[in-house]
Structure formats: structure tokens, C-alpha cells
Scaffold this motif. Structure first.
Motif, PDB file in Angstrom:
ATOM      1  N   PRO A  41      -5.762  11.141 -37.393  1.00  0.00           N
ATOM      2  CA  PRO A  41      -4.625  12.276 -36.945  1.00  0.00           C
ATOM      3  C   PRO A  41      -4.210  13.434 -38.335  1.00  0.00           C
ATOM      4  O   PRO A  41      -5.137  15.025 -38.122  1.00  0.00           O
ATOM      5  CB  PRO A  41      -3.603  11.987 -36.487  1.00  0.00           C
ATOM      6  N   ASP A  42      -5.458  13.014 -39.816  1.00  0.00           N
ATOM      7  CA  ASP A  42      -5.318  13.676 -40.380  1.00  0.00           C
ATOM      8  C   ASP A  42      -6.506  14.030 -40.941  1.00  0.00           C
ATOM      9  O   ASP A  42      -6.619  15.121 -41.773  1.00  0.00           O
ATOM     10  CB  ASP A  42      -3.745  13.061 -42.264  1.00  0.00           C
ATOM     11  N   GLY A  43      -7.380  13.554 -40.503  1.00  0.00           N
ATOM     12  CA  GLY A  43      -8.551  13.720 -40.792  1.00  0.00           C
ATOM     13  C   GLY A  43      -9.534  13.252 -41.935  1.00  0.00           C
ATOM     14  O   GLY A  43      -9.832  13.144 -42.437  1.00  0.00           O
ATOM     15  N   ARG A  44      -7.924  12.287 -42.863  1.00  0.00           N
ATOM     16  CA  ARG A  44      -8.968  11.526 -44.108  1.00  0.00           C
ATOM     17  C   ARG A  44      -9.822  10.387 -43.548  1.00  0.00           C
ATOM     18  O   ARG A  44     -10.095   8.966 -44.917  1.00  0.00           O
ATOM     19  CB  ARG A  44      -7.887  11.853 -44.533  1.00  0.00           C
ATOM     20  N   THR A  45      -9.600   9.519 -42.489  1.00  0.00           N
ATOM     21  CA  THR A  45     -10.291   8.074 -42.101  1.00  0.00           C
ATOM     22  C   THR A  45     -11.025   8.979 -40.983  1.00  0.00           C
ATOM     23  O   THR A  45     -10.927   9.414 -40.158  1.00  0.00           O
ATOM     24  CB  THR A  45      -9.136   7.584 -42.097  1.00  0.00           C
ATOM     25  N   LEU A  46     -12.173   7.875 -40.772  1.00  0.00           N
ATOM     26  CA  LEU A  46     -13.086   7.824 -39.624  1.00  0.00           C
ATOM     27  C   LEU A  46     -12.847   6.063 -39.520  1.00  0.00           C
ATOM     28  O   LEU A  46     -12.870   5.719 -39.717  1.00  0.00           O
ATOM     29  CB  LEU A  46     -14.283   8.120 -40.112  1.00  0.00           C
ATOM     30  N   ALA A  47     -12.799   6.023 -38.251  1.00  0.00           N
ATOM     31  CA  ALA A  47     -12.988   4.701 -36.968  1.00  0.00           C
ATOM     32  C   ALA A  47     -14.046   4.746 -37.016  1.00  0.00           C
ATOM     33  O   ALA A  47     -14.105   5.455 -35.509  1.00  0.00           O
ATOM     34  CB  ALA A  47     -11.917   4.285 -36.353  1.00  0.00           C
ATOM     35  N   THR A  48     -14.902   3.126 -36.925  1.00  0.00           N
ATOM     36  CA  THR A  48     -16.084   3.217 -35.841  1.00  0.00           C
ATOM     37  C   THR A  48     -15.973   2.415 -35.396  1.00  0.00           C
ATOM     38  O   THR A  48     -15.309   1.037 -36.021  1.00  0.00           O
ATOM     39  CB  THR A  48     -17.755   3.414 -36.893  1.00  0.00           C
ATOM     40  N   ALA A  49     -16.104   1.626 -34.344  1.00  0.00           N
ATOM     41  CA  ALA A  49     -16.274   0.458 -33.185  1.00  0.00           C
ATOM     42  C   ALA A  49     -17.060   0.278 -32.444  1.00  0.00           C
ATOM     43  O   ALA A  49     -18.543   1.433 -31.954  1.00  0.00           O
ATOM     44  CB  ALA A  49     -15.182   0.604 -32.260  1.00  0.00           C
ATOM     45  N   SER A  50     -17.877  -1.112 -33.119  1.00  0.00           N
ATOM     46  CA  SER A  50     -19.033  -1.684 -32.026  1.00  0.00           C
ATOM     47  C   SER A  50     -18.810  -2.448 -31.012  1.00  0.00           C
ATOM     48  O   SER A  50     -17.701  -3.713 -31.448  1.00  0.00           O
ATOM     49  CB  SER A  50     -19.570  -2.313 -33.539  1.00  0.00           C
ATOM     50  N   ASN A  51     -20.397  -2.350 -31.353  1.00  0.00           N
ATOM     51  CA  ASN A  51     -20.467  -4.233 -29.740  1.00  0.00           C
ATOM     52  C   ASN A  51     -20.448  -5.728 -31.233  1.00  0.00           C
ATOM     53  O   ASN A  51     -20.496  -6.817 -29.933  1.00  0.00           O
ATOM     54  CB  ASN A  51     -21.836  -3.885 -29.555  1.00  0.00           C
TER      55      ASN A  51
END
Length: 705
Positions: A685-695
């Protein structure tokens, strides 16, 4: 009142008209854009003939706004009387009204809203203008989350400390005793209304029942002491109750004094630094700033001009829940081919990204903006071109199958994940470099969990599954989640996607059975289907609500996306023609935080951007985003709307500068590290972190700024 759009267009040749944002007996409000300046606007329209009192009101509003210039007051650009019409041109506020968003605000955010309104009132009062109709409908949010006071239509010029009320004007539920008695009005009159608003935000209900007859309601305003606001810390409750004193002289001496008192009370109740955690930009007079330890005005980035809308919600602030994009999974006929890994990937393909639509406002505009927006809670922001994501800690594991979907809580402290292992999990990411599992996995689905979303108030989790159902979970205590009621049934095939409306009262689901459905979840333990299913020629992979909650977007296996008018969710209607251009399954759809742009992702290895200022006539923006070498599963906007994230089967995620959405540019190199398909890339929400999810069964967190 019916007004011909053709007359409005003829009266405003310099503007392109967009969708209708509202209407009533007085006329209507349209979205628009200045053709040369590319500035989005809201256009208030009414007939100039036959309604002299309303024409005077419009003229009064334009004059009042023209004399005010403050970050927390809507900006008026022009006032015209032409071709028998009165027109007020003002900034567009896509964050929506406080009425629409109040259920999503926590107590600190509610107090921040009150401080912003007090700052706006102080500016108006010191220039001799009373508002006289402060209420949630007249408090809106700009694209960056900035609170804006609008509708000075009943504003009155006053001299000294009081003005004579010439007849009753205002809304009974929020009227001060002196206003009801048609007595002398002053700044304390507006503070009384603001006190009612804050009382309602903090408790969920006003101090006096608005459903009773008006005379009985007024009698209580005049004679009955308001009950102490339940569950509100005493320092804050005392400030609220003082603002509701019957005698104006017993209220705060000014709006600035009220702001200073409230700021100190909230700091006493919640501790230093609370204002920064709300994600809402605040531009306060000196006393309030000092109480909050905020920097002087020169250090505060001014709001972007023309970013707002008389339309609706939500913003980049944590107050707006951001539902994470989920991999599209589902369509069983797509699963028929290939090895298990491929099958998983394809399934995920159909699980679309809904969450970015819940991200709070961003300033992304369908046309280039001459003034860049700001990110509310991130402080001074760097240009997108400076983004250089860095891994935060180690990938975290816990699922025994591929991670197909994620969602951040509105405060950014909790991450929810969904997996092909038939479970969902909650994680404490207060320290994103060291995430911790919260409680036990959520079990109950009998097949892979395809998508999930968190309600705007952070209390409810929704999950969907290949078992043809959706489920709701009480996560008020995220360490001890509990199933709410029975599974939502009605779909006849894999349910691929789910999204909450911005007000949290409606749920949307999309399924392989070629339908999307809307559900009334006012009581989440007893959800009810709304109207008939929305039909698609192909399986529905993704659903997303616009920030104002009036439009639903769906993406499907027929290679198209569609927009639906859901102003009345029990009677949804298709808007215009399907969006065509992709060559294969549309896996994901997401609205920009300001609601002016739609992003889509496809199995054709591309993402696309669409101008949806007029949702009945969407237009493709520029060329497709190319760079991935395999299916693009999801798209997600950053909270400020200037960056787009994409996730792909090529095992990477990418970031794109979309400050000018007609000319997107890749930012840096692809994010690598996952060893299998990346189903989701999602901003905090604060734009400071990106999360990625994978198989590859893991989630990775990346530091953005």
C-alpha cells in the motif's frame, strides 16, 4: 433534471466529455478533460433559466471556490453561463466521497480526515467564508489520497465572528443548534458539523438517529447531550464532544485550534508518528503541524493540480485496501494439455489480478499529466526511472504447492497467500525482511485456492478455488482466522477470481462457467447473490472494481475484457463493446488508482493499457507492452499510478514507467530469482515494497524505495 450532453459539449468546445459522475434535480456532474492541457476535470452543469435560486447557488459556489486556494479544498478552474447552462469546471477527485470510503478507515485515518477538513475550514474562515454543509458527501479524496472539501454551494460570507442565517441551509443530521434556530453563524457552526462527521467515523453511527422525524432530530441537536462515543480513547472523545457543545462559545475557538487539540489528543491516544502511518497527506496550520511533528509547509510536496474527481475512491493510502492480483487458474479445458507444471501455469493464467483495482488512488492519467502526482505516505518520491528493486531477505516458504495469489492488508503489515496446496496463509510482514507465519493455514477448500482478497477494513478475507466455491474468513485476529458462514455456491466450474468493492459491501467472483457474480456481503456471515450472473462468451479469469465502485472489469478466455455499470449491483449493465486487441486469454484486469486507465494482461505475452475516462467508449493507449517471452499472468499498478508491474511464465516480473500511459517504458532489468512461473507481482500500500509469487512455492519481497 435532464440535460442534453450535446448542449454541454457545444458550451465547452475546449473539453472532451467523459462519463456521468452523478445527477439530481439540480443537474448533473460529468467527467471531462481539457483538450490542450490534458487536465482531467469535473464539470457541474445546470440550466441557467427558470431556476434562479439554484443559478445563484452555482454562482455563489464558483465565487466562493474562486477565492480559496488550499490543498484540502477542491480547486475551481472556471465558471461559465452559456447556451442556457451554468457550468462550474473543477478538479476531478477520483478517490470518491467520505460516505463511500468511511467503512474502510481506521480510527487514526478518520482523525487524519478530520484534521484535513479542519485545515480547509480554517483557510475558508480566515477569508470570511463559512461552508454550512460539512458532511461525508462533501468530503472527497484526490488521486493521491489528499482529502478535499467540496460543494461550497451554501457557503456564506460572514463578517467578524458571526453571520445572520438567512433561512435554513444545510443537512439536518449535521446542523448546529444555531443553524437550526436561524441564528448567528460562525466558524463554530462548521466545527459542530465536523464533530458529527468525526463522531460517525469513529463509532460507525451519528450521535443522533437521522431516521427519526426531522423535528425530533433537531430537538436532540438543540437539547440532548450526545452520548460519549463508544470505544473511542478518552482524549479524542473529549475533543469530539467539545465540538458538539450546544453553545458555540463552548466549542474550539477556531478550526486551527480544533486541529491542534485533535492532533494532540490523537498523539496521546496512539503515540507519536501516527499521522505518517495513515498514508493520508496532511497540510495543516502551524499548531496542528507542531503537535504532529510534521515538517514546515515548504517541505511538504504540494498536491498535483487537477488530479481529483467528483466521482469516487480510493487512494494510495493504506485506508484503501489493496487486493492482490491472483493467478488465473482454472479453466479446466485449459488444464487438459501438458505436464503438471504447464497445467499449473495455465490455470494460474486464468486467475486475474483484481487487487490493483483496490489499491488506493494513484495519479496515473489516461493522458499525460502536466503535473506529476505525489505518493502520500512515501515522502519525497523518486522518479520511476530511478527504481532499482532490491531483494528483502530470503524467499519465504510454507506452502507445499505453487503460490497462485497474494493480497496485502490495507496497513501493509499482513500478507495473505493462496496456493495449489488447497490452503491460504497469513504472514506478519511488519519487518518485510523477516516475515513470520501467522497461525495455522486456512483449510476448507477441497481443491487449489486460486485467488484471494482482503476487505478494505482488513477484517475479512475472501478466497476462491477450483472446487467451484468462494469462502469468507474473519481475520480480525489474523493469528486466529475463522470461517464465516457457508461457502458461496452458485458457480458451476472453477472460481478464478474475487474482489471486494471499495466500500466492502459487495463481493465479485469470476469463474470458468463464463460468468461473474455479485454478492451482498454487508453481513459477511450470510452473503446473498445480487441479481443475475454477468455472462461472458468465455470463462472469466479476473474481476476488478473501479476505485469509485461503480464499474466492474472482467477478463476472459475469449481474449476480451469487459466493463460493467454496477451502480445498482442488483442490475448490472454492460458498458459499450468488449475491449479487443489481445490475441489470447485475458488473464488479468486492473484499474489505475484514479480509475482513468485499465490494464490487461494476456497469454499472448503482452499487457495493454486502455483509456476508460468514458467507460462506455474505452480506447487502447499506445502499443502493447512487450518484453516478456511467455504468458503474462497479472498486472498491478503502484499506489501512485506511475508504475505498472507485470508477472510472467518466463519466470520474471517487470516494472514499467507509465507516467505517460500512451508511451510506457520498461524500467531496468527484469526481476529474476524465481525458478518457475511468476504468477503475481504486487505493490504494498505504501509503494515501497513489491511482492512476487511463483509456482516455485515461494514468495519474494523487493525493496522499491
Amino acid at each position: 433534471m435532464i440535460i442534453d450532453r450535446g448542449r454541454v459539449a457545444a458550451a465547452l468546445p475546449g473539453y472532451a466529455l467523459g462519463a456521468e459522475l452523478g445527477s439530481g434535480a439540480f443537474g448533473l456532474v460529468l467527467a471531462g478533460e481539457h483538450r490542450r492541457m490534458r487536465r482531467p476535470v469535473a464539470i457541474k452543469v445546470m440550466r441557467a433559466n427558470g431556476l434562479d435560486d439554484l443559478a445563484v447557488t452555482f454562482d455563489s459556489e464558483a465565487r466562493a471556490l474562486g477565492g480559496l486556494d488550499h490543498p484540502h479544498i477542491v480547486r475551481a478552474y472556471d465558471y461559465l453561463e452559456v447556451h442556457g447552462l451554468c457550468l462550474v469546471i473543477m478538479e476531478l477527485l477520483p478517490g470518491g466521497t467520505l460516505t463511500h470510503r468511511r467503512a474502510t478507515l481506521n480510527p487514526q485515518q478518520s482523525c487524519a480526515v478530520a484534521l484535513a477538513v479542519a485545515a480547509a475550514l480554517d483557510h475558508a474562515h480566515t477569508r470570511g467564508i463559512l461552508h454550512r454543509d460539512i458532511k461525508p458527501d462533501n468530503i472527497l479524496f484526490a488521486a493521491d489520497g489528499t482529502v478535499k472539501v467540496t460543494d461550497f454551494g451554501v457557503a456564506k460570507i460572514f463578517e467578524g465572528s458571526a453571520a445572520s442565517a438567512s433561512g435554513l441551509a444545510g443537512t439536518p443530521q449535521y446542523m448546529a443548534p444555531e443553524q437550526i434556530m436561524a441564528g448567528h453563524l460562525g466558524p463554530a457552526t462548521d466545527l459542530y458539523a465536523l464533530g458529527i462527521v468525526l463522531y460517525q467515523l469513529l463509532t460507525g453511527y451519528p450521535p443522533f438517529n437521522p431516521q427519526q422525524p426531522v423535528q425530533a432530530l433537531w430537538h436532540q441537536h438543540l437539547n440532548s447531550p450526545p452520548p460519549p462515543p463508544a470505544g473511542v480513547p478518552d482524549p479524542v472523545a473529549q475533543v469530539v464532544l467539545r465540538s458538539l457543545a450546544k453553545n458555540p462559545t463552548d466549542r474550539s475557538a477556531s478550526a486551527a485550534a480544533f486541529a491542534a487539540e485533535l492532533a494532540q489528543a490523537v498523539t496521546d491516544a496512539y503515540g507519536p508518528g501516527w499521522a505518517g502511518r495513515t498514508g493520508l497527506p496532511l497540510h495543516l496550520p502551524d499548531p496542528g503541524r507542531r503537535a504532529l511533528h510534521l515538517p514546515p509547509p515548504a517541505a511538504i510536496t504540494p498536491p498535483r493540480s487537477g488530479a481529483g474527481s467528483e466521482s469516487t475512491l480510493p487512494t494510495d493510502a493504506p485506508s484503501v485496501l489493496l487486493s492482490p492480483p491472483a493467478p488465473r487458474r482454472g479453466l479446466r479445458r485449459l488444464l487438459a494439455a501438458g505436464a503438471a507444471t504447464l497445467t499449473l501455469a495455465i490455470i494460474t493464467t486464468l486467475l486475474l489480478v483484481i487487487t490493483s483495482a483496490h489499491h488506493p488512488p494513484a495519479t496515473l492519467s489516461a493522458t499525460p499529466s502536466t503535473t506529476p502526482s505525489t505518493t502520500p505516505s512515501a515522502g519525497p518520491r523518486s522518479e520511476p526511472s530511478a527504481i532499482d528493486p532490491q531483494p528483502l531477505g530470503q524467499p519465504f516458504t510454507g506452502h507445499t504447492g505453487g503460490v497462485w495469489a497474494m493480497a496485502f492488508s490495507s496497513d501493509g503489515r499482513t500478507l495473505a497467500t493462496a496456493s495449489g496446496d488447497r490452503t491460504a496463509r497469513l504472514w506478519n510482514i511488519t519487518d518485510p525482511a523477516h516475515p513470520q507465519a501467522l497461525g495455522q493455514p486456512l483449510t476448507g477448500h477441497t481443491d487449489g485456492v486460486t485467488w484471494l482478497a482482503i476487505s478494505p477494513d482488513g477484517r475479512t478475507l475472501a478466497t476462491t478455488s477450483l472446487d467451484d466455491t468462494a469462502r469468507l474468513w474473519n481475520i480480525t485476529d489474523p493469528a486466529h482466522p475463522q470461517a464465516l458462514g457457508q461457502p458461496l455456491t452458485g458457480h458451476t466450474d472453477d472460481v478464478n477470481s474475487v474482489a471486494f468493492s471499495p466500500d466492502g459491501r459487495t463481493l465479485a467472483t469470476g469463474a470458468t462457467d463464463s460468468t461473474a457474480r455479485l454478492w451482498n456481503i454487508t453481513d459477511p456471515a450470510h452473503p446473498q447473490a445480487l441479481g443475475q450472473p454477468l455472462g461472458h462468451p468465455g470463462g472469466v479469469c479476473s474481476v476488478a472494481f473501479s476505485p469509485d465502485g461503480r464499474t466492474l472489469a472482467t477478463g476472459a478466455t475469449d481474449s476480451t475484457a469487459r466493463l460493467w455499470n454496477i451502480t445498482d449491483p442488483a442490475h448490472p449493465q454492460a458498458l459499450g463493446q468488449p475491449l479487443t486487441g489481445h490475441l489470447d486469454v485475458v488473464n488479468s484486469v486492473a484499474f489505475s488508482p484514479d480509475g482513468r486507465t485499465l490494464a490487461t494482461a494476456s497469454v499472448d505475452d503482452t499487457a495493454r493499457l486502455w483509456n476508460i475516462i468514458d467507460p462506455a467508449h474505452p480506447e487502447a493507449l499506445g502499443q502493447p507492452l512487450t518484453g516478456h517471452t511467455a504468458d503474462v499472468w497479472t498486472v498491478a499498478f503502484s499506489p501512485d499510478g506511475r508504475t505498472l508491474a507485470t508477472a510472467s511464465s518466463d519466470k520474471t516480473a517487470r516494472l514499467w514507467n507509465i507516467t505517460d500511459p500512451a508511451h510506457p517504458q520498461a524500467l531496468g532489468q527484469p526481476l529474476t530469482g524465481h525458478t518457475a512461473e511468476v504468477y503475481l507481482a504486487l505493490f504494498s500500500p505504501d509503494g515501497r515494497t513489491l511482492a512476487t509469487a511463483s509456482n516455485d512455492k515461494t514468495v519474494r519481497l523487493w525493496k522499491i524505495r
